[in-house]
Design a protein around this motif. Structure first.
Motif, short mmCIF file in Angstrom:
data_model
loop_
_atom_site.label_atom_id
_atom_site.label_comp_id
_atom_site.label_asym_id
_atom_site.label_seq_id
_atom_site.Cartn_x
_atom_site.Cartn_y
_atom_site.Cartn_z
N THR A 223 10.02 -11.46 -7.23
CA THR A 223 9.96 -10.13 -7.84
C THR A 223 9.94 -9.05 -6.77
O THR A 223 9.18 -9.12 -5.80
CB THR A 223 8.69 -10.01 -8.72
OG1 THR A 223 8.73 -11.02 -9.72
CG2 THR A 223 8.59 -8.65 -9.36
N GLY A 224 10.77 -8.02 -6.97
CA GLY A 224 10.75 -6.86 -6.11
C GLY A 224 9.69 -5.88 -6.57
O GLY A 224 9.65 -5.52 -7.75
N VAL A 225 8.82 -5.44 -5.67
CA VAL A 225 7.70 -4.56 -6.03
C VAL A 225 7.79 -3.26 -5.23
O VAL A 225 7.87 -3.28 -4.00
CB VAL A 225 6.35 -5.25 -5.75
CG1 VAL A 225 5.19 -4.36 -6.24
CG2 VAL A 225 6.28 -6.62 -6.40
N LEU A 226 7.79 -2.13 -5.94
CA LEU A 226 7.72 -0.81 -5.33
C LEU A 226 6.35 -0.21 -5.63
O LEU A 226 5.94 -0.16 -6.80
CB LEU A 226 8.82 0.10 -5.86
CG LEU A 226 10.27 -0.21 -5.46
CD1 LEU A 226 11.20 0.83 -6.07
CD2 LEU A 226 10.42 -0.23 -3.95
N VAL A 227 5.67 0.27 -4.60
CA VAL A 227 4.32 0.79 -4.74
C VAL A 227 4.22 2.12 -4.03
O VAL A 227 4.75 2.29 -2.93
CB VAL A 227 3.28 -0.20 -4.16
CG1 VAL A 227 1.89 0.40 -4.20
CG2 VAL A 227 3.30 -1.51 -4.92
N SER A 228 3.53 3.10 -4.65
CA SER A 228 3.20 4.35 -3.96
C SER A 228 1.72 4.65 -4.19
O SER A 228 1.20 4.39 -5.27
CB SER A 228 4.06 5.51 -4.48
OG SER A 228 3.72 5.85 -5.81
N ALA A 229 1.06 5.17 -3.16
CA ALA A 229 -0.39 5.39 -3.28
C ALA A 229 -0.80 6.76 -2.76
O ALA A 229 -1.23 7.61 -3.52
CB ALA A 229 -1.15 4.30 -2.54
N GLY A 230 -0.67 6.99 -1.46
CA GLY A 230 -1.15 8.24 -0.88
C GLY A 230 -2.40 8.01 -0.05
O GLY A 230 -2.81 6.87 0.20
N PRO A 231 -3.06 9.09 0.40
CA PRO A 231 -4.23 8.95 1.27
C PRO A 231 -5.41 8.32 0.54
O PRO A 231 -5.52 8.39 -0.68
CB PRO A 231 -4.53 10.41 1.67
CG PRO A 231 -3.94 11.24 0.57
CD PRO A 231 -2.72 10.49 0.12
N GLY A 232 -6.28 7.69 1.32
CA GLY A 232 -7.51 7.14 0.74
C GLY A 232 -7.47 5.66 0.46
O GLY A 232 -8.51 5.04 0.25
N ILE A 233 -6.30 5.07 0.45
CA ILE A 233 -6.21 3.64 0.20
C ILE A 233 -4.92 3.12 0.82
O ILE A 233 -3.89 3.81 0.79
CB ILE A 233 -6.23 3.36 -1.33
CG1 ILE A 233 -6.41 1.87 -1.61
CG2 ILE A 233 -4.99 3.89 -2.02
CD1 ILE A 233 -6.69 1.57 -3.07
N ASP A 234 -4.98 1.95 1.40
CA ASP A 234 -3.79 1.36 2.02
C ASP A 234 -3.23 0.29 1.08
O ASP A 234 -3.82 -0.80 0.96
CB ASP A 234 -4.15 0.74 3.37
CG ASP A 234 -2.91 0.19 4.10
OD1 ASP A 234 -1.80 0.32 3.55
OD2 ASP A 234 -3.08 -0.36 5.21
N PRO A 235 -2.11 0.56 0.42
CA PRO A 235 -1.57 -0.41 -0.53
C PRO A 235 -1.11 -1.70 0.12
O PRO A 235 -0.93 -2.71 -0.57
CB PRO A 235 -0.40 0.33 -1.16
CG PRO A 235 -0.04 1.41 -0.21
CD PRO A 235 -1.30 1.78 0.49
N GLU A 236 -0.95 -1.71 1.46
CA GLU A 236 -0.59 -2.95 2.13
C GLU A 236 -1.69 -4.00 2.00
O GLU A 236 -1.45 -5.20 2.16
CB GLU A 236 -0.28 -2.70 3.61
CG GLU A 236 1.06 -2.03 3.86
CD GLU A 236 2.25 -2.92 3.52
OE1 GLU A 236 2.03 -4.12 3.25
OE2 GLU A 236 3.39 -2.42 3.53
N ASN A 237 -2.91 -3.54 1.70
CA ASN A 237 -4.01 -4.48 1.51
C ASN A 237 -3.82 -5.34 0.26
O ASN A 237 -4.50 -6.36 0.09
CB ASN A 237 -5.35 -3.73 1.39
CG ASN A 237 -5.75 -3.05 2.69
OD1 ASN A 237 -5.32 -3.49 3.77
ND2 ASN A 237 -6.54 -2.01 2.61
N TYR A 238 -2.90 -4.93 -0.60
CA TYR A 238 -2.71 -5.63 -1.88
C TYR A 238 -1.31 -6.22 -1.97
O TYR A 238 -0.75 -6.40 -3.04
CB TYR A 238 -2.98 -4.67 -3.04
CG TYR A 238 -4.26 -3.90 -2.83
CD1 TYR A 238 -5.49 -4.57 -2.83
CD2 TYR A 238 -4.25 -2.54 -2.54
CE1 TYR A 238 -6.66 -3.89 -2.59
CE2 TYR A 238 -5.42 -1.85 -2.30
CZ TYR A 238 -6.63 -2.54 -2.32
OH TYR A 238 -7.79 -1.87 -2.07
#
Length: 553
Positions: A77-92
């Protein structure tokens, strides 16, 4: 009449009910390489015993999505994620095709930074090169504003057969859980829909004009059409079927243990104050926390077909390995049910084959066969008891939610247990002695799961968000968004959400929607006052409604 089907690890059960009366039931061996073969065989058996034109509802619990995830047979599955400051989505990070796109929304849903179009284009090209045809798109505050997820959807949809958007899987705020839920929903989408196509075709071939429903992990059902969009909700539907089977068959008002002993596993559940205990935040799937609400259950590798194993030290244990059926049923290795046959605790199929198997294994290890069989049974019973007590202790260390409410006050102290599944009658006296409490087997305990599936009603949840400063109302899971006046209040939000819930139930084609509206309840309602830089007073409102789980009248 209602037709219920439960696809278990060892057997697939089917039952036809006329109100609460069992008119026909069947039990066939589950073919894990082709679950549809098992479903068709069970259906054909029960339909030959009744007037099939009277069947108006079909409900199915299936291990398909769960097995695909456990056995790592999901689609890339291809996953696109956007988050912003305050959290690093690479952790998930999850899966091979996981890409973080620069851009963000704040907790109110206002855009802080637009999405990076070039990064999205590069990600789509990567997915294309990897051959990924299913996708998940998730932004951190999409339940407040789905704009970024919609933009990511538009970027991938030309090259996609299916896209799961994070704000559609749940209205709850939890970014890491939303990523995992959307990912797994997309990863099992094709496999599940192939199965759903076959089920629908089978129903047509049998000439059944019946609505089709699928059991969810939370102890409710969903129409087949919704399950096609959100197959992740069918995870753990088997344990849910066993719990709802007990709800249908027994009148429970106290704390109780529920033990469903199958051929491969034993599923343990707990009732608190007469209601099943729920995991409200969501279960773990493939070691990732998700937003899939589920009845609180525990599965252990003890079942009738669990292999008897002798350790090097001479200790006798049972499971979690299962190498096929018991010797009583034509298998090649002695299992737990063979030991029970040997001790005359059970009378299952070919007892002489069980005796030969136990005696042969005892000779190999220079043991007395009756001692070997007794130790195997004791190991199984003690493991079930220890796991049950551990589960109760664990629940007593945290707030307890049932399918109806949050329980506050005294701890859970089960004084009664209900045992179901094929070997239930044989285990009942053994568990009674080991647990030191009353242990009952419900009527039709062999097919209680299928009865639970047949009689479980459809459930639904909706969450509404309103922001009077933005003058906007949003219902994420329905993709509804429309303007509201500045004086919009909490009471208006509750009224609107109940109306939307009834319309949603009607759209799902549920019979008796007008009657169901009385069972729609507001379970959460909050309004937070806000003041902007210019002294303006506004409200941020969040309301949650549900049609709670239950049994069809």
């Amino acid at each position: 009449m209602y037709l219920g089907i439960d696809v278990g690890g060892t057997h697939t059960d089917a039952v036809v009910l006329d109100r609460r009366n069992v008119r026909a039931f069947a039990k066939v061996v589950t073919d894990h390489d082709n679950l549809l073969v098992s479903v068709r065989a069970a259906m054909e058996d029960v339909l030959s015993q009744v007037k099939k034109d009277r069947i108006e509802r079909i409900a199915l619990s299936t291990t398909l999505s769960t097995n695909a995830i456990v056995e790592n047979k999901t689609e890339e599955t291809g996953v696109l994620v956007s988050a912003g400051p305050g959290i690093d989505p690479e952790n998930y990070h999850i899966g091979r095709g996981y890409v973080v796109i620069d851009g963000s929304l704040d907790h109110r849903g206002f855009e802080v930074k637009p999405l990076n179009d070039k990064e999205m284009g590069d990600a789509v090209q990567m997915f294309r090169e990897l051959g990924m045809r299913v996708h998940a798109v998730v932004s951190k505050f999409s339940v407040r504003n789905p704009a970024h997820e919609i933009a990511m959807l538009k970027a991938v949809e030309t090259d996609s057969d299916h896209v799961t958007m994070g704000h559609r899987v749940s209205g709850m705020l939890n970014f890491p859980r939303r990523i995992a839920t959307a990912y797994y929903n997309a990863a099992v989408w094709r496999l599940y829909n192939t199965f759903a196509d076959a089920i629908a075709q089978t129903v047509d071939e049998y000439g059944l004009e019946a609505s089709i429903h699928v059991l969810k992990a939370d102890g409710g059902t969903m129409p087949l059409a919704r399950s096609r969009q959100f197959p992740v909700e069918s995870i753990l539907s088997g344990p849910a079927a066993s719990v709802m089977g007990i709800v249908a068959l027994c009148d429970i008002h106290e704390d109780a243990l529920i033990l469903d002993i199958g051929g491969t596993t034993t599923d343990i559940a707990v009732f608190a104050g007469g209601a099943p205990v729920l995991e409200p935040r969501g279960i773990e799937v493939g070691s990732y926390p998700t937003l899939v609400r589920a009845l609180k259950t525990r599965s252990i590798g003890i079942g009738g077909d669990s292999k008897i194993i002798i350790t090097r030290s001479g200790m006798v244990r049972v499971g979690p390995e299962r190498e096929g059926p018991s010797m009583a049923q034509g298998g090649e290795s002695p299992t737990l049910i063979d030991a029970m046959n040997y001790l005359k605790l059970a009378d299952f199929r070919d007892r002489h084959a069980s005796e030969r198997g136990i005696e042969r294994l005892a000779r190999l290890w220079d043991m007395y066969p009756d001692k070997l069989a007794r130790q195997a049974v004791d190991f199984a019973v003690n493991t079930i008891v220890e796991e049950s007590r551990d589960m109760v202790n664990m629940l007593n260390e945290r707030p307890v939610y049932t399918i109806y409410e949050l329980l506050q006050g005294p701890q859970i102290e089960p004084r009664k247990a209900f045992v179901m599944g094929g070997p239930a009658a044989a285990f009942q006296p053994l568990l009674k002695e080991a647990l030191k409490m009353r242990v009952e087997t419900p009527p039709n305990f062999q097919v209680a799961n299928a009865i639970g599936a047949a009689l479980t009603r459809t459930t639904a949840e909706l969450e509404l968000f309103a922001d009077t400063q933005k003058e906007l109302l949003h219902v994420p899971s329905l993709s509804i968004e429309h303007p509201i006046p500045r004086n919009y209040n909490q009471q208006a939000a509750e009224t609107d959400l109940k109306r939307l819930m009834v319309a949603y139930l009607d759209e799902m084609g549920l019979p008796g929607t007008r009657e169901l509206k009385d069972d729609v309840e507001i379970v959460e309602s909050n309004a937070f006052n806000m003041v902007d830089l210019f002294g303006g007073a506004f409200r941020n409102i969040r309301v949650k409604a549900q049609l709670r789980p239950g049994i069809l009248d």
